[in-house]
Write a protein that holds these residues in place. Sequence first.
Motif, PDB file in Angstrom:
ATOM      1  N   GLY A 133     -25.140 -31.876 -73.788  1.00  0.00           N
ATOM      2  CA  GLY A 133     -25.195 -33.042 -74.243  1.00  0.00           C
ATOM      3  C   GLY A 133     -23.905 -33.910 -74.097  1.00  0.00           C
ATOM      4  N   ALA A 134     -23.057 -33.609 -73.471  1.00  0.00           N
ATOM      5  CA  ALA A 134     -20.826 -33.826 -72.866  1.00  0.00           C
ATOM      6  C   ALA A 134     -21.286 -35.108 -72.111  1.00  0.00           C
ATOM      7  N   ALA A 135     -21.382 -36.083 -72.240  1.00  0.00           N
ATOM      8  CA  ALA A 135     -20.831 -37.009 -71.158  1.00  0.00           C
ATOM      9  C   ALA A 135     -19.616 -37.193 -70.352  1.00  0.00           C
ATOM     10  N   ASN A 136     -18.536 -37.007 -71.179  1.00  0.00           N
ATOM     11  CA  ASN A 136     -17.356 -36.565 -70.837  1.00  0.00           C
ATOM     12  C   ASN A 136     -16.525 -34.994 -70.855  1.00  0.00           C
ATOM     13  N   LEU A 137     -15.147 -35.460 -70.484  1.00  0.00           N
ATOM     14  CA  LEU A 137     -14.841 -33.869 -70.495  1.00  0.00           C
ATOM     15  C   LEU A 137     -14.418 -33.506 -72.074  1.00  0.00           C
ATOM     16  N   GLN A 138     -13.632 -34.660 -72.863  1.00  0.00           N
ATOM     17  CA  GLN A 138     -13.307 -34.910 -74.544  1.00  0.00           C
ATOM     18  C   GLN A 138     -14.546 -33.974 -74.597  1.00  0.00           C
ATOM     19  N   ALA A 139     -15.815 -34.498 -74.585  1.00  0.00           N
ATOM     20  CA  ALA A 139     -16.735 -34.010 -75.274  1.00  0.00           C
ATOM     21  C   ALA A 139     -17.709 -32.667 -74.628  1.00  0.00           C
ATOM     22  N   LEU A 140     -17.092 -31.924 -73.646  1.00  0.00           N
ATOM     23  CA  LEU A 140     -17.131 -30.714 -73.246  1.00  0.00           C
ATOM     24  C   LEU A 140     -16.504 -30.359 -73.813  1.00  0.00           C
ATOM     25  N   MET A 141     -14.686 -30.216 -74.537  1.00  0.00           N
ATOM     26  CA  MET A 141     -14.383 -29.711 -74.551  1.00  0.00           C
ATOM     27  C   MET A 141     -14.153 -29.065 -76.402  1.00  0.00           C
ATOM     28  N   GLY A 142     -15.459 -30.030 -77.256  1.00  0.00           N
ATOM     29  CA  GLY A 142     -15.470 -29.943 -78.275  1.00  0.00           C
ATOM     30  C   GLY A 142     -17.039 -29.090 -78.437  1.00  0.00           C
ATOM     31  N   LYS A 143     -17.450 -28.187 -77.125  1.00  0.00           N
ATOM     32  CA  LYS A 143     -18.816 -27.890 -77.561  1.00  0.00           C
ATOM     33  C   LYS A 143     -18.737 -26.303 -77.993  1.00  0.00           C
ATOM     34  N   PRO A 144     -19.618 -26.052 -78.632  1.00  0.00           N
ATOM     35  CA  PRO A 144     -19.329 -24.318 -79.340  1.00  0.00           C
ATOM     36  C   PRO A 144     -19.769 -23.605 -78.177  1.00  0.00           C
TER      37      PRO A 144
END
Length: 335
Positions: A300-311
């Motif tokens: 559910g990560a649209a960009n790398l910043q979102a991916l870095m916040g995934k558990p």
Amino acid sequence: MWDSEDDASAGFEDISFIHNALPELRCDEIDCSCIFMGKKLRAPLMINAITGGHADVTEINRGLARVAAATGIAMAVGSQRAALDDPDVKQTFTVAREENHKGLLLANLNALCTLEEANQAVAMIDADGIQLHLNAGQELVMREGETNFIGIRDNIEHLVRNLPVPVLVKEVGFGLSREVVTALFKAGVRYIDVSGRGGTNFAAIEGRRGGVAGLHLKKWGIPTAISLLETTSTGLPLTVVASGGLRSSLDIALSLAAGAALTAIAGPFLKVLVEKGEDSLINLIKELIAGLEQVMMLTGAANLQALMGKPIILTGYTAEWLQRRGIDINLYACR
């Protein structure tokens, strides 16, 4: 994707994402581009330093540079020491910028180099930054390797303060601990490549080349996944590169979720180029990028910043190591 060069694990089997069955995204929304050292990359990936300094590898570096340009990823050349000592092999390195005029290109020297040498290496390829490598494990098994490692930290601090480009300090396959990372940060370093255990083992290679036997160091070092987590657990404002045994799009994605800003692969890329050619390597890198985008969708990560916040969930040897080092692994699962 590739078989390991030895039986030392990089540790990524101990890190897992939590699958998101409701990503609420379209494929064309996924963006894995990034900015590194001021230049935009198609994906957070670099062809890491692997070869250079001999006339026979000029065409290899030419091919790697073409591939980097065609795929929009970064490239670091191998150690430029040989070109500083012998101008006849300078073309081994300059070919990289000739074939990749606008791409992100990093110079490379040992961390004990002088300021003059570092400036020459940067100017040689019009580099955007320079890698300073720490390779005590490799030097110790080379027949005429360095045996005096006093003053490296102070030299790095001097280079960071005086060079006109960013300085990235990297290991060469044995990893960095949080203590070393903290010492480097205090020396002014803001870019780190953990280059952990699990990829190319240069101590073993040097031993096979006729140096002092290095097989006892086959499993020496900090696995890449652990070194990466040790580094990011410091909480220091560092830009981290993960390298050493990354072998799939999933490994790349897990590295980014664990805090890396960039990932790097060396040996496997070189193997494909030499055995199958430029087009095959271009296709492989495109497959890695496409796979990264798929993993991003499934988290559910649209960009790398979102991916870095995934558990992420840490288990096995990696979790045990971090717990015994006093690092709270639950923090990574509760983001």
